[in-house]
Design a protein around this motif. Sequence first.
Motif, PDB file in Angstrom:
ATOM      1  N   MET A 104       0.812  -1.223   0.000  1.00 15.54           N
ATOM      2  CA  MET A 104       0.000   0.000   0.000  1.00 15.54           C
ATOM      3  C   MET A 104       0.839   1.264   0.000  1.00 15.54           C
ATOM      4  N   VAL A 105       2.061   1.167   0.507  1.00 14.84           N
ATOM      5  CA  VAL A 105       2.952   2.330   0.489  1.00 14.84           C
ATOM      6  C   VAL A 105       3.145   2.829  -0.937  1.00 14.84           C
ATOM      7  N   PHE A 106       3.121   1.893  -1.893  1.00 18.35           N
ATOM      8  CA  PHE A 106       3.392   2.250  -3.287  1.00 18.35           C
ATOM      9  C   PHE A 106       2.118   2.350  -4.121  1.00 18.35           C
ATOM     10  N   THR A 107       0.959   2.468  -3.465  1.00 14.29           N
ATOM     11  CA  THR A 107      -0.299   2.522  -4.198  1.00 14.29           C
ATOM     12  C   THR A 107      -0.540   3.929  -4.724  1.00 14.29           C
ATOM     13  N   VAL A 108       0.235   4.263  -5.741  1.00 13.82           N
ATOM     14  CA  VAL A 108       0.154   5.571  -6.397  1.00 13.82           C
ATOM     15  C   VAL A 108       0.112   5.313  -7.898  1.00 13.82           C
ATOM     16  N   PRO A 109      -0.802   5.954  -8.639  1.00 14.46           N
ATOM     17  CA  PRO A 109      -0.863   5.731 -10.084  1.00 14.46           C
ATOM     18  C   PRO A 109       0.508   5.877 -10.744  1.00 14.46           C
ATOM     19  N   ARG A 110       0.770   5.021 -11.706  1.00 14.99           N
ATOM     20  CA  ARG A 110       1.994   4.957 -12.501  1.00 14.99           C
ATOM     21  C   ARG A 110       3.165   4.318 -11.751  1.00 14.99           C
ATOM     22  N   LEU A 111       3.177   4.427 -10.443  1.00 19.06           N
ATOM     23  CA  LEU A 111       4.225   3.785  -9.643  1.00 19.06           C
ATOM     24  C   LEU A 111       3.778   2.416  -9.146  1.00 19.06           C
ATOM     25  N   HIS A 112       2.484   2.259  -8.942  1.00 20.74           N
ATOM     26  CA  HIS A 112       1.919   1.104  -8.262  1.00 20.74           C
ATOM     27  C   HIS A 112       2.316  -0.221  -8.918  1.00 20.74           C
ATOM     28  N   ARG A 113       1.885  -0.435 -10.143  1.00 25.08           N
ATOM     29  CA  ARG A 113       2.100  -1.738 -10.768  1.00 25.08           C
ATOM     30  C   ARG A 113       3.574  -2.035 -11.079  1.00 25.08           C
ATOM     31  N   PRO A 114       4.367  -1.065 -11.526  1.00 24.00           N
ATOM     32  CA  PRO A 114       5.799  -1.370 -11.712  1.00 24.00           C
ATOM     33  C   PRO A 114       6.487  -1.829 -10.437  1.00 24.00           C
ATOM     34  N   VAL A 115       6.147  -1.220  -9.306  1.00 17.15           N
ATOM     35  CA  VAL A 115       6.763  -1.635  -8.041  1.00 17.15           C
ATOM     36  C   VAL A 115       6.297  -3.035  -7.647  1.00 17.15           C
ATOM     37  N   LEU A 116       5.007  -3.303  -7.804  1.00 18.03           N
ATOM     38  CA  LEU A 116       4.496  -4.638  -7.496  1.00 18.03           C
ATOM     39  C   LEU A 116       5.166  -5.694  -8.364  1.00 18.03           C
ATOM     40  N   ALA A 117       5.339  -5.377  -9.643  1.00 18.14           N
ATOM     41  CA  ALA A 117       5.998  -6.320 -10.552  1.00 18.14           C
ATOM     42  C   ALA A 117       7.442  -6.577 -10.103  1.00 18.14           C
ATOM     43  N   LEU A 118       8.133  -5.510  -9.711  1.00 17.95           N
ATOM     44  CA  LEU A 118       9.518  -5.655  -9.257  1.00 17.95           C
ATOM     45  C   LEU A 118       9.597  -6.514  -7.993  1.00 17.95           C
ATOM     46  N   LEU A 119       8.675  -6.286  -7.066  1.00 16.13           N
ATOM     47  CA  LEU A 119       8.670  -7.072  -5.824  1.00 16.13           C
ATOM     48  C   LEU A 119       8.394  -8.549  -6.098  1.00 16.13           C
ATOM     49  N   ILE A 120       7.530  -8.832  -7.062  1.00 16.99           N
ATOM     50  CA  ILE A 120       7.256 -10.224  -7.423  1.00 16.99           C
ATOM     51  C   ILE A 120       8.511 -10.879  -8.004  1.00 16.99           C
ATOM     52  N   LEU A 121       9.211 -10.173  -8.890  1.00 16.58           N
ATOM     53  CA  LEU A 121      10.422 -10.714  -9.505  1.00 16.58           C
ATOM     54  C   LEU A 121      11.502 -10.974  -8.460  1.00 16.58           C
ATOM     55  N   VAL A 122      11.708  -9.986  -7.584  1.00 18.78           N
ATOM     56  CA  VAL A 122      12.738 -10.112  -6.548  1.00 18.78           C
ATOM     57  C   VAL A 122      12.398 -11.249  -5.591  1.00 18.78           C
ATOM     58  N   SER A 123      11.143 -11.320  -5.191  1.00 18.31           N
ATOM     59  CA  SER A 123      10.725 -12.371  -4.256  1.00 18.31           C
ATOM     60  C   SER A 123      10.849 -13.755  -4.882  1.00 18.31           C
ATOM     61  N   SER A 124      10.558 -13.855  -6.167  1.00 15.40           N
ATOM     62  CA  SER A 124      10.672 -15.130  -6.859  1.00 15.40           C
ATOM     63  C   SER A 124      12.115 -15.617  -6.864  1.00 15.40           C
ATOM     64  N   ALA A 125      13.046 -14.730  -7.221  1.00 15.93           N
ATOM     65  CA  ALA A 125      14.461 -15.100  -7.257  1.00 15.93           C
ATOM     66  C   ALA A 125      14.973 -15.430  -5.852  1.00 15.93           C
ATOM     67  N   ALA A 126      14.565 -14.624  -4.871  1.00 15.12           N
ATOM     68  CA  ALA A 126      15.001 -14.870  -3.490  1.00 15.12           C
ATOM     69  C   ALA A 126      14.461 -16.198  -2.979  1.00 15.12           C
ATOM     70  N   ALA A 127      13.207 -16.497  -3.303  1.00 17.58           N
ATOM     71  CA  ALA A 127      12.594 -17.744  -2.846  1.00 17.58           C
ATOM     72  C   ALA A 127      13.328 -18.954  -3.414  1.00 17.58           C
ATOM     73  N   TYR A 128      13.759 -18.855  -4.662  1.00 18.08           N
ATOM     74  CA  TYR A 128      14.499 -19.970  -5.266  1.00 18.08           C
ATOM     75  C   TYR A 128      15.763 -20.271  -4.469  1.00 18.08           C
ATOM     76  N   HIS A 129      16.537 -19.235  -4.175  1.00 12.94           N
ATOM     77  CA  HIS A 129      17.796 -19.433  -3.472  1.00 12.94           C
ATOM     78  C   HIS A 129      17.576 -19.845  -2.019  1.00 12.94           C
ATOM     79  N   GLN A 130      16.503 -19.373  -1.412  1.00 13.94           N
ATOM     80  CA  GLN A 130      16.193 -19.789  -0.042  1.00 13.94           C
ATOM     81  C   GLN A 130      15.748 -21.242   0.010  1.00 13.94           C
TER      82      GLN A 130
END
Length: 570
Positions: free
Chosen positions: A92-118
């Motif tokens: 919700m911190v990033f729930t601002v138009p134009r910023l919202h979805r790019p940040v969510l997409a980045l967090l999904i990508l980062v979490s996916s890579a981190a989860a693999y290594h964990q």
Amino acid sequence: MVPTRPGTIRDGSIPFSQSLVIMPLSAQPSRNSLWRRPEIGPLALNVAVATYLLVLCNTTFWRKLGKIFAGDPGHVMLFGAAVAMLTLFTLMVFTVPRLHRPVLALLILVSSAAAYHQDRLGIVIDREMVQNIMRTSVSESKQLLSPSLVIHVLLTGVLPALLIFVPRLRYPRLRHVLWRWPLSLALTFALFAGFLFTDFKAFSAAIREHRDLMAAYQPGATIAAVTRYAKQELRAQNIKATPLGTDATKGPRLTRAGKPVLTVVFAGETARAQNFGLNGYARDTTPGLRTRNVVNFPDASSCGTSTAVSLPCMFSNLTMDGYSHTKFVGTENLLDVLTHAGIKVEWWDNNTGDQTIAKRLGWTRIDKNFDPAACAEGECTDQALVTLIDQKLKTITEDTVLVLHMIGSHGPSYYQRYPRAFAQFKPECTTTEFTQCTPEQITNTYDNTILFTDHVLSQAIDLMQAQDRVVPALLFMSDHGESLGENGLYLHAAPRFMAPETQTKVPFVMWLSPLYQRSMGITADCLQGKTSQPVSHDNLFHTVLGLMDVQTTVRNPDLDLTAGCTAAAG
């Protein structure tokens, strides 16, 4: 002409700047279209993404939580609900138009890579790990891009990241955003705190006593790690190194040696003490060193569990308890002190670089142009360092410390660290996909890297022993160890508080030529009497100064292993 629905701002096919203007009927989506993009609000999107992250990118976190509160599903649910609210708050911190979805997409990508290594390797994403990632070489990065990692990130990272751009987002008008956004943040944070305080004593104890729990939480752990790394680098940017050991001078033993004194410091890579033959390992992985009268310290500990931490710590005068990156950057190191004493220092690298240790002196990378034979397979093996020593022995005319940063046993591609002739232990693991190899294959391949390191060190000793132009000595110390699958952990860089001894116990050997012992008055027999005591990276700085007979107030005799072993030069 049909106006858009009043009171909403859309972030989708309708640009933000046009969301409140009248549009022609032909520009609107057809009501008879076979497929229309669904329309959702930002809260629904945040809930969907938070759920996805918690379910598919936090397997290790839930496993650790279940183990901590085994037999108490109520506490698991309450703590899980608190973490769910924390995740929602973060989005919700990033729930601002134009910023919202790019940040969510980045967090999904980062979490996916981190989860693999964990999940696959037991790796924890913390500040040191981010530092390692930022300082790794292109070659090393390529080796980490295994097929299973690529497939995992494509399916659990890229695909869902793209899917969040499919629906049309309906945002409230600005005057509503001004009160709804902070209210939503306050409400989710309050729920997070509320769930946590249902049994704060138990939950705070779990976090405090099991620091690896929140270190496994994604995306929170990665966000915190990146933030801490950024702060560290910002603090270090404007720090000017304080001079160290400017009073350093050559001692009487060095000045009376009669010939240039050469100390070769091999900074090993990822060699762990448990698989070092001289330390009592079941396999003789060090047959060469065993016959060359080296002084072996079997109980040696590393400052950290990664190159980015351990290597700077090794060459600083900071102890492992007092080391920090900021402190390291803020003061000169061993190389500077040696230079102040008038000793020539060279750093040659066959790994990921000098980690800023030699930034005031410069360093040279080993490449295929230097030794084509050692680099025939693409990457250079440490055989190139033997070629370097052979060349230097013919040209050295002054007292010198030669630092050689090895590629050693760096994983996960252990099989690339040695020539085929050194594949003594078989079958090997000839892939970076550890899931395709048995524990025996992984250990065999790793042991072959230790065997080849033994060969390199033995050849270096033979070359120095055979010449009479310089007075030679050699020191080998690994930067950290390695996990080979014990307790589900692979590779290295585990946080120091949870790191197993396989990552913190390292080989440490010294060789003093007979000429060195006569000329410098330090005997191997005296050093041999100290091998039963625990040593660590703390000793390297002061011991090298002792080997080179550098007189300075920053040399601590309590950490100098040569102290008490000096006699009049003969």
